[in-house]
Scaffold this active site. Structure first.
Site, mmCIF file in Angstrom:
data_model
loop_
_atom_site.group_PDB
_atom_site.id
_atom_site.type_symbol
_atom_site.label_atom_id
_atom_site.label_comp_id
_atom_site.label_asym_id
_atom_site.label_seq_id
_atom_site.Cartn_x
_atom_site.Cartn_y
_atom_site.Cartn_z
ATOM 1 N N HIS A 25 -21.704 109.485 60.806
ATOM 2 C CA HIS A 25 -20.350 109.921 61.146
ATOM 3 C C HIS A 25 -19.373 108.926 60.528
ATOM 4 O O HIS A 25 -19.355 107.748 60.904
ATOM 5 C CB HIS A 25 -20.159 109.962 62.663
ATOM 6 C CG HIS A 25 -21.045 110.947 63.354
ATOM 7 N ND1 HIS A 25 -20.653 112.244 63.616
ATOM 8 C CD2 HIS A 25 -22.314 110.818 63.825
ATOM 9 C CE1 HIS A 25 -21.648 112.876 64.230
ATOM 10 N NE2 HIS A 25 -22.663 112.039 64.363
ATOM 11 N N LEU A 26 -18.574 109.398 59.592
ATOM 12 C CA LEU A 26 -17.598 108.530 58.934
ATOM 13 C C LEU A 26 -16.200 108.662 59.519
ATOM 14 O O LEU A 26 -15.328 107.854 59.216
ATOM 15 C CB LEU A 26 -17.559 108.826 57.434
ATOM 16 C CG LEU A 26 -18.854 108.524 56.660
ATOM 17 C CD1 LEU A 26 -18.698 108.930 55.199
ATOM 18 C CD2 LEU A 26 -19.241 107.058 56.778
ATOM 19 N N LYS A 49 -24.626 122.262 59.707
ATOM 20 C CA LYS A 49 -24.982 121.618 60.965
ATOM 21 C C LYS A 49 -24.791 122.559 62.150
ATOM 22 O O LYS A 49 -23.726 123.155 62.322
ATOM 23 C CB LYS A 49 -24.114 120.363 61.157
ATOM 24 C CG LYS A 49 -24.349 119.600 62.460
ATOM 25 C CD LYS A 49 -25.730 118.967 62.493
ATOM 26 C CE LYS A 49 -25.950 118.198 63.794
ATOM 27 N NZ LYS A 49 -25.425 116.829 63.752
ATOM 28 N N LEU A 97 -25.480 110.316 72.474
ATOM 29 C CA LEU A 97 -26.099 111.623 72.687
ATOM 30 C C LEU A 97 -26.843 112.027 71.427
ATOM 31 O O LEU A 97 -26.262 111.932 70.334
ATOM 32 C CB LEU A 97 -25.040 112.679 73.044
ATOM 33 C CG LEU A 97 -24.419 112.551 74.432
ATOM 34 C CD1 LEU A 97 -23.268 113.544 74.600
ATOM 35 C CD2 LEU A 97 -25.458 112.762 75.532
ATOM 36 N N ASP A 136 -27.139 108.043 62.624
ATOM 37 C CA ASP A 136 -26.218 108.625 63.606
ATOM 38 C C ASP A 136 -25.188 107.586 64.035
ATOM 39 O O ASP A 136 -24.743 107.566 65.183
ATOM 40 C CB ASP A 136 -26.962 109.185 64.824
ATOM 41 C CG ASP A 136 -26.077 110.058 65.713
ATOM 42 O OD1 ASP A 136 -25.047 110.556 65.219
ATOM 43 O OD2 ASP A 136 -26.402 110.227 66.908
ATOM 44 N N HIS A 162 -16.433 104.751 67.827
ATOM 45 C CA HIS A 162 -15.319 105.104 68.707
ATOM 46 C C HIS A 162 -14.516 103.831 68.961
ATOM 47 O O HIS A 162 -15.083 102.731 69.039
ATOM 48 C CB HIS A 162 -15.809 105.655 70.045
ATOM 49 C CG HIS A 162 -16.478 106.991 69.957
ATOM 50 N ND1 HIS A 162 -15.774 108.169 69.846
ATOM 51 C CD2 HIS A 162 -17.790 107.332 69.950
ATOM 52 C CE1 HIS A 162 -16.624 109.182 69.789
ATOM 53 N NE2 HIS A 162 -17.851 108.706 69.847
#
Length: 348
Positions: free
Chosen positions: A16-17, A100, A220, A248, A252
């Site tokens: 996740h970028l 996805k 998650l 993954d 945040h």
């Protein structure tokens, strides 16, 4: 045990970028280690078609460090409204490498995801025909299902059906967390592979919950019991070509993690290969790290392996306690702690 590892440059098959100002952090950290990365499409709004994927790709490329050859491999976010034409157009562009499946509500920014698997059967057929792999966040979202059981239920209720109906479709069961998932992948056809994260190899739910809640371990699918962690370690270090690296890594801002209702995600991109090296060393399997990190994923996707190398040395260093993240800050996994391996910085 060796004090130096020379590895074919690895790829990250699940990262996740984020977007905007966050890219200066995430792209720089990913490009430090990886030649390529499968980029998750769960932005707000999500990346739903080739046009949006192309624009996002350009933003990522613009954020690369000078002289970096890091290549983002783009993906589409499947919704109930995705069309077969969206799939065919994306495949034709050449830079979209997968689509996805997020069950609606399963994880961060998944509200626009698929509400019923049957809704996308025509899309899956188009993907199989086009040769576009399906990436799966494998958890059900029924409120009555315990959060620790969601992966197993997804296998039984959805993944078995998908594979039976579309045997030629390549499927990546992403960030697997259970012995059940390992066994499912092992016994499925060669069209089914799986990514495994460093944090699921290194930690279990006790690390998150015993002695106080540690929000920076919350992700998650959630960390499971130790028996599942052991099964993941067995799979990753087995040499089985169906299992490959996918961090993954999911950043945040600190205030969003350290909150009464904190976000799910662990940030590992800053030290990804070092963390995997620690996990493999636990099993005396450093000789199998290169295949897991640099061979299996590229081979599964049918993409040539990288040709340059990275070097890891056995040298302790302290992970940063906090890192800049756009206008905010983030706390990475292992913040302020010692890591046993260090990547020698070399330009790609």
């Amino acid at each position: 045990m060796p004090d130096r590892l020379i590895l074919l440059r690895p790829d990250d098959w699940h990262i996740h970028l984020r977007d905007g100002a966050a890219l200066s952090r995430t792209v720089t950290d990913a490009a430090r280690t990886f030649g390529r990365a499968i980029v998750m499409p769960n932005l707000v709004p999500p990346v739903r078609n080739a046009s949006e994927a192309g624009a996002y790709r350009q933003r990522i490329q613009a954020a690369r460090p000078a002289d970096s050859r890091f290549e983002p491999l783009m993906t589409l976010y499947l919704t109930d409204k995705t069309s077969p034409e969206d799939i065919r157009t994306a495949k034709a562009q050449g830079f979209v490498h997968a689509a996805k499946l997020y069950p609606a509500g399963a994880t961060t920014n998944s509200d626009a995801g698929v509400t019923r698997i049957d809704n996308i059967f025509p899309i899956l057929e188009a993907m199989a025909e086009a040769g576009l792999p399906l990436l799966v966040h494998g958890e059900v979202t029924h409120s009555e299902v315990d959060v620790f059981d969601r992966e197993k239920r997804f296998i039984d209720e959805n993944l078995v059906r998908i594979i039976e109906h579309f045997p030629t479709l390549k499927v990546v069961f992403e960030h697997i967390t259970t012995r059940d998932a390992v066994q499912f992948v092992e016994t499925s056809s060669s069209n089914v592979g799986a990514t495994i994260t460093a944090h699921h190899l290194l930690y279990n739910r006790n690390h998150m919950l015993v002695g106080g809640i540690r929000p920076h371990f919350y992700c998650l699918p959630i960390l499971k019991r130790r028996t599942h962690q052991e099964a993941l370690l067995d799979a990753a270090t087995s040499g089985n070509t169906k299992f490959f690296l996918g961090t993954d890594s999911a950043p945040h801002a600190r205030h969003a993690k350290e909150a009464a209702c904190g976000c799910a995600g662990c940030y590992t991109a800053y030290a990804a290969i070092e963390l995997y090296a620690e996990a493999f060393e636990q099993r005396s399997a450093l000789d199998r790290l290169e295949a897991f990190a640099s061979h299996h994923g590229a081979d599964f996707y049918g993409i040539p392996r990288n040709t340059d190398h990275i070097t890891l040395i056995r040298e302790e260093w302290t992970a940063p306690a906090c890192m800049t993240f756009g206008e905010h800050s983030l706390v990475p996994l292992r913040a302020g702690e010692k890591l046993r391996w260090r990547l020698l910085e070399e330009k790609m």
